[in-house]
Write an enzyme that holds these catalytic residues in place. Structure first.
Site, PDB file in Angstrom:
ATOM      1  N   LYS A  16      31.681  44.366  65.074  1.00  0.00           N
ATOM      2  CA  LYS A  16      31.440  45.608  64.321  1.00  0.00           C
ATOM      3  C   LYS A  16      30.954  45.323  62.907  1.00  0.00           C
ATOM      4  CE  LYS A  16      35.592  47.472  64.557  1.00  0.00           C
ATOM      5  NZ  LYS A  16      36.439  46.708  65.478  1.00  0.00           N
ATOM      6  N   ARG A  91      41.017  54.326  62.833  1.00  0.00           N
ATOM      7  CA  ARG A  91      41.690  53.448  63.788  1.00  0.00           C
ATOM      8  C   ARG A  91      42.838  54.158  64.493  1.00  0.00           C
ATOM      9  NH1 ARG A  91      40.286  48.252  61.607  1.00  0.00           N
ATOM     10  NH2 ARG A  91      41.105  46.499  62.799  1.00  0.00           N
ATOM     11  N   ARG A 130      35.854  32.321  64.699  1.00  0.00           N
ATOM     12  CA  ARG A 130      35.288  33.038  63.546  1.00  0.00           C
ATOM     13  C   ARG A 130      35.787  32.399  62.247  1.00  0.00           C
ATOM     14  NH1 ARG A 130      36.044  39.498  62.854  1.00  0.00           N
ATOM     15  NH2 ARG A 130      38.264  39.128  62.570  1.00  0.00           N
ATOM     16  N   ARG A 164      40.547  33.379  59.129  1.00  0.00           N
ATOM     17  CA  ARG A 164      41.356  34.428  58.489  1.00  0.00           C
ATOM     18  C   ARG A 164      42.810  34.334  58.944  1.00  0.00           C
ATOM     19  NH1 ARG A 164      38.270  40.009  59.443  1.00  0.00           N
ATOM     20  NH2 ARG A 164      40.281  40.558  60.328  1.00  0.00           N
ATOM     21  N   ARG A 175      47.275  42.107  67.459  1.00  0.00           N
ATOM     22  CA  ARG A 175      46.245  43.089  67.067  1.00  0.00           C
ATOM     23  C   ARG A 175      45.653  43.776  68.291  1.00  0.00           C
ATOM     24  NH1 ARG A 175      42.643  39.262  63.997  1.00  0.00           N
ATOM     25  NH2 ARG A 175      41.191  40.972  63.718  1.00  0.00           N
TER      26      ARG A 175
HETATM   27  P1  ADP Z   1      39.136  43.470  62.827  1.00  0.00           P
HETATM   28  O1  ADP Z   1      38.148  44.536  63.191  1.00  0.00           O
HETATM   29  O2  ADP Z   1      38.656  42.120  63.195  1.00  0.00           O
HETATM   30  O3  ADP Z   1      40.538  43.758  63.248  1.00  0.00           O
HETATM   31  P2  ADP Z   1      39.391  44.421  60.102  1.00  0.00           P
HETATM   32  O4  ADP Z   1      38.921  43.702  58.912  1.00  0.00           O
HETATM   33  O5  ADP Z   1      38.738  45.718  60.450  1.00  0.00           O
HETATM   34  O6  ADP Z   1      39.251  43.379  61.260  1.00  0.00           O
HETATM   35  O7  ADP Z   1      40.961  44.720  59.974  1.00  0.00           O
HETATM   36  C1  ADP Z   1      41.919  43.735  59.630  1.00  0.00           C
HETATM   37  C2  ADP Z   1      43.300  44.377  59.434  1.00  0.00           C
HETATM   38  O8  ADP Z   1      43.250  45.325  58.336  1.00  0.00           O
HETATM   39  C3  ADP Z   1      43.831  45.216  60.598  1.00  0.00           C
HETATM   40  O9  ADP Z   1      44.455  44.413  61.584  1.00  0.00           O
HETATM   41  C4  ADP Z   1      44.808  46.156  59.880  1.00  0.00           C
HETATM   42  O10 ADP Z   1      46.023  45.514  59.558  1.00  0.00           O
HETATM   43  C5  ADP Z   1      44.102  46.442  58.574  1.00  0.00           C
HETATM   44  N1  ADP Z   1      43.244  47.658  58.670  1.00  0.00           N
HETATM   45  C6  ADP Z   1      41.887  47.687  58.548  1.00  0.00           C
HETATM   46  N2  ADP Z   1      41.413  48.941  58.711  1.00  0.00           N
HETATM   47  C7  ADP Z   1      42.490  49.722  58.960  1.00  0.00           C
HETATM   48  C8  ADP Z   1      42.662  51.093  59.261  1.00  0.00           C
HETATM   49  N3  ADP Z   1      41.620  51.940  59.337  1.00  0.00           N
HETATM   50  N4  ADP Z   1      43.930  51.552  59.468  1.00  0.00           N
HETATM   51  C9  ADP Z   1      44.993  50.734  59.407  1.00  0.00           C
HETATM   52  N5  ADP Z   1      44.897  49.419  59.140  1.00  0.00           N
HETATM   53  C10 ADP Z   1      43.671  48.910  58.931  1.00  0.00           C
END
Ligand code: ADP
Length: 221
Positions: A16, A91, A130, A164, A175
């Protein structure tokens, strides 16, 4: 002035972020990636950043009210008057409902929604290979392009590229569990509304990008 809002959906690690960056450039609207916004808070050492980092490293979701306030603040900045590409947001169902309200208030159009589909076995493989740059956030894959990050250095600068914290194997599983429980129900929220499309996230970056453009609107490609 043409306004545009686009939500990229899909499980963690489907690409994404990479696609959202390209779409943002292509459409001339900013990418709003909640994960990146949270990591920036972490780097700035704010209270929010510290609390979020702890939650993220456990593979859990940051509370909806915090996320919604953060997105509202970001959307109010000048560069988002024509819309945005959302990545990693919404989310949960409450986040999706809050976004519907925000877009109405800000006179932005109903979002196009594109979901990127990748099998889970491939997701696990991709996340464990990654690497991200600690400074600029650029994303690399050690399996696809090991030469780009020789000596663990970012080619765009001299900073280190790392795995990460939340890409550690145990956290990836957590996750994915959270994704199934909290995020999949939100997908239904959009599936039942007008503009929802699914595209395959397999193949090259260029192929996936082309599929997304066609799914959104054949005139854009
Ligand atoms: P990925 O898509 O690989 O999970 P992100 O960078 O989008 O990576 O998200 C990493 C972490 O940040 C998530 O596992 C969560 O803990 C937090 N996070 C990101 N966006 C949200 C959201 N919209 N609501 C709640 N937590 C979020």
């Amino acid at each position: 002035m043409t306004k545009y809002t686009l939500i990229l959906l899909g499980a963690i690690g489907v690409g994404k972020g990479t696609q959202a960056q390209r779409l943002s450039r292509h459409l001339g609207i900013p990418q709003i990636a909640t994960g990146d916004l949270l990591r920036m808070e972490g780097q700035a050492g704010t209270d929010l950043g510290r609390r979020a980092a702890e939650i993220m490293n456990r593979g859990e979701l940051v509370p909806d009210d915090i996320i919604v306030d953060m997105v509202r603040g970001r959307l109010l900045r000048d560069d988002a008057v024509r819309g945005a590409v959302f990545d990693g947001f919404p989310r949960t169902v409450p986040q999706a409902e809050a976004l519907d309200g925000m877009l109405k208030d800000m006179d932005l159009p109903t979002p196009h929604v594109v979901s990127i589909e990748v099998p889970e076995s491939e997701i696990i493989e991709r996340l464990s290979s990654r690497r991200v740059c600690v400074t600029c956030g650029a994303v690399f894959n050690v399996k696809i392009n090991p030469a780009a990050i020789e000596n663990h250095k970012c080619p765009k600068g001299e900073a280190r590229v790392i795995l990460r914290d939340d890409d550690q194997p145990e956290t990836i599983q957590q996750r994915l569990t959270v994704y199934r429980a909290k995020t999949l129900p939100m997908v239904t929220h959009y599936r039942e509304k007008g503009s929802f499309r699914e595209v395959s996230g397999m193949g090259t970056e260029d192929q996936v990008f082309a599929r997304i453009l066609i799914a959104m609107d054949p005139d854009l490609s």
